[in-house]
Design an enzyme around this catalytic site. Structure first.
Site: not given
Ligand code: ADQ
Length: 460
Positions: A157, A365
């Site tokens: 991921h 990311d």
């Molecule tokens: P993350 O680094 O956690 O994931 P991201 O892909 O943006 O990053 O996913 C975060 C999820 O958590 C989203 O669904 C978002 O809505 C939720 N979220 C984030 N902050 C929040 C907050 N303050 N309150 C509520 N909800 C929140 C890792 C990798 C990414 C990759 C994903 C999936 O780092 O690059 O896209 O896995 O593979």
């Protein structure tokens, strides 16, 4: 039909809509085939024996959840130490933040061995096994060592860094060799696949049999990019429910005289939060028409707070926000609203929809799902603008966002200004293309493509 077995560090009940993320992504596939989801229970046993942990079995509908506890020592070395203190920073190009403590690797291997051992006892001969993320890279190698011959796939991921950065991990050759125990390895983006290809070409002398096929250590491995998506329909429905609508109305009314910019993430140094705040400060300085109007809501959910780098990031952010508000704020206007908390998933679409601009500006990311959620939540008649870092994996699909280099404060501020001033017609056009893209390549497309590719790997 073969049973699907998902293995990931954490396990969630796929029936709980609030889970989001991986739970939504794999939950439906598990429910369709009646699968097994295996991982850590989240429980740490204070005086537990390293390498041992109780196995818990639960049924969630027709999905079996199997979880293992970790001893304190295993948790600290496998999870905090090696996974989040070594692999997470290095894979996000942050060698300066990696803690190469020689003691961590033992815990990482031990937990992977224990997980493999517990899982092997639950497996059936024709299971298809899909392992997720950097915590569990050597899992297939451990299962193979126990004689398991099932089809096994792995999805990373997070990004895979270029070979010279990866080579800073003392055990890099062992880690990369471990990947060859899988039949299929999936990355988020083409740039990750290119890094893999360059690594195995130079460091292992693998034969590159084709764009997606490598042979080394007596094993052929398929490697491809499978960019993860979101469930657009689920997210749109969430946006129509009362919680999201209430959030939208509340924010829209409260900020009716302002222009709203939004950042949402876990508090993590990969997300470029200090750089974003500096760009916002530059926006206020260079384009004073935004004074009294532009307001940045920055939500940063607490994450991995026992890791040192995260505590100092929090301090830096708090001091930047305080300085911006102190220097630019007025009695009736605060430029930054910084919230160190989670927002309930049900309310998120309303918040996204109320924003004129989303700032998704990570320094690195794997993908970034917030960028996709923001697009899915917009009103197509009056959509907000996505400002996206060129270092997010999502950039390979989301060409119609406004792209920025988050290290370049001046140009990022310029781009934010452009976003704030973008004419309606251009906003609509960009949004339409972005929405079509995330709809076509959604989470179901991602999952199906991976599972089809895994099923299509020729038998050894
Ligand atoms: P993350 O680094 O956690 O994931 P991201 O892909 O943006 O990053 O996913 C975060 C999820 O958590 C989203 O669904 C978002 O809505 C939720 N979220 C984030 N902050 C929040 C907050 N303050 N309150 C509520 N909800 C929140 C890792 C990798 C990414 C990759 C994903 C999936 O780092 O690059 O896209 O896995 O593979």
């Amino acid at each position: 039909m073969s049973r699907l077995v998902i293995v990931s560090n954490r396990v969630a009940d796929p029936r709980k809509a609030a889970s989001g993320g991986l739970a939504v992504a794999v939950g439906q596939a598990l429910e369709a085939s009646g699968g097994l989801w295996f991982g850590w229970s989240g429980k740490v046993v204070e005086n537990g024996t390293p390498g041992e942990g109780d196995l818990h079995l639960h049924n969630a509908g027709n999905v079996q959840l199997a979880t293992v506890d970790l001893s304190r020592e295993d948790h600290d070395s496998y999870y905090l130490g090696y996974s989040n203190g070594v692999l997470w920073p290095v894979f996000h190009y942050r060698l300066d933040l990696a803690d190469f403590d020689a003691g961590y690797i033992g815990g990482y291997r031990r937990v992977n061995q224990m997980m493999a051992h517990k899982l092997a006892g639950l497996l059936r001969p024709d299971d298809i096994i899909w392992v997720h993320d950097y915590h569990l890279i050597p899992l297939a190698a451990e299962l193979r060592a126990m004689g398991c011959q099932q089809r096994m796939g792995f999805f990373l991921h997070v990004p895979l860094p270029p070979p010279l950065i990866l080579a800073a991990v003392p055990e890099h050759d062992w880690l990369m060799r471990s990947l060859f125990a899988y039949d299929l390895v999936g990355f988020q983006s083409d740039s990750d696949v290119a890094h893999f290809s360059r690594y195995v070409g130079t460091e292992t002398g693998a034969d590159i049999l084709g764009e997606h096929e490598f042979r080394a250590f007596g094993k052929t491995l398929q490697v491809q990019a499978f960019p993860i998506g979101i469930d657009v329909d689920e997210f749109t429905e969430l946006g129509q429910a009362r919680e999201a609508q209430d959030m939208y109305t509340q924010i829209r009314d409260e900020y009716s005289r302002r222009r709203l910019l939004l950042g949402v993430e876990r508090m993590d140094y990969s997300k470029g939060l200090p750089q974003r705040l500096k760009a916002f400060r530059q926006l206020l300085q260079a384009y004073p028409e935004n004074l009294g109007s532009a307001t940045l809501i920055q939500i940063a959910a607490p994450s991995r707070e026992s890791v040192d780098a995260y505590a100092s990031l929090r301090q830096e952010l708090e001091s930047l926000c305080g300085a911006i508000n102190g220097n630019f704020g007025e009695l009736d206007w605060m430029p930054v609203r910084y919230i160190h908390r989670n927002v309930a998933r049900k309310r998120l679409p309303g918040l996204y929809r109320a924003a004129s601009v989303a700032l998704v500006t990570p320094l690195r990311d794997g993908m970034n799902l917030v960028a996709k959620e923001f697009v899915a939540a917009q009103d197509p008649d009056d959509p907000g603008v996505l400002v996206l870092s060129r270092f997010a994996g999502a950039v390979e699909q989301m060409h119609d966002a406004l792209l920025v280099n988050p290290y370049d404060t001046t140009r990022t501020a310029e781009t934010i200004q452009r976003a704030l001033q973008m004419p309606l017609e251009e906003r609509q056009r960009r949004h339409q293309t972005l929405l079509a893209g995330i709809r076509e390549q959604d989470v179901h497309w991602w999952r199906q493509r991976f599972l089809d590719a895994l099923a299509a790997v020729p038998a050894p």
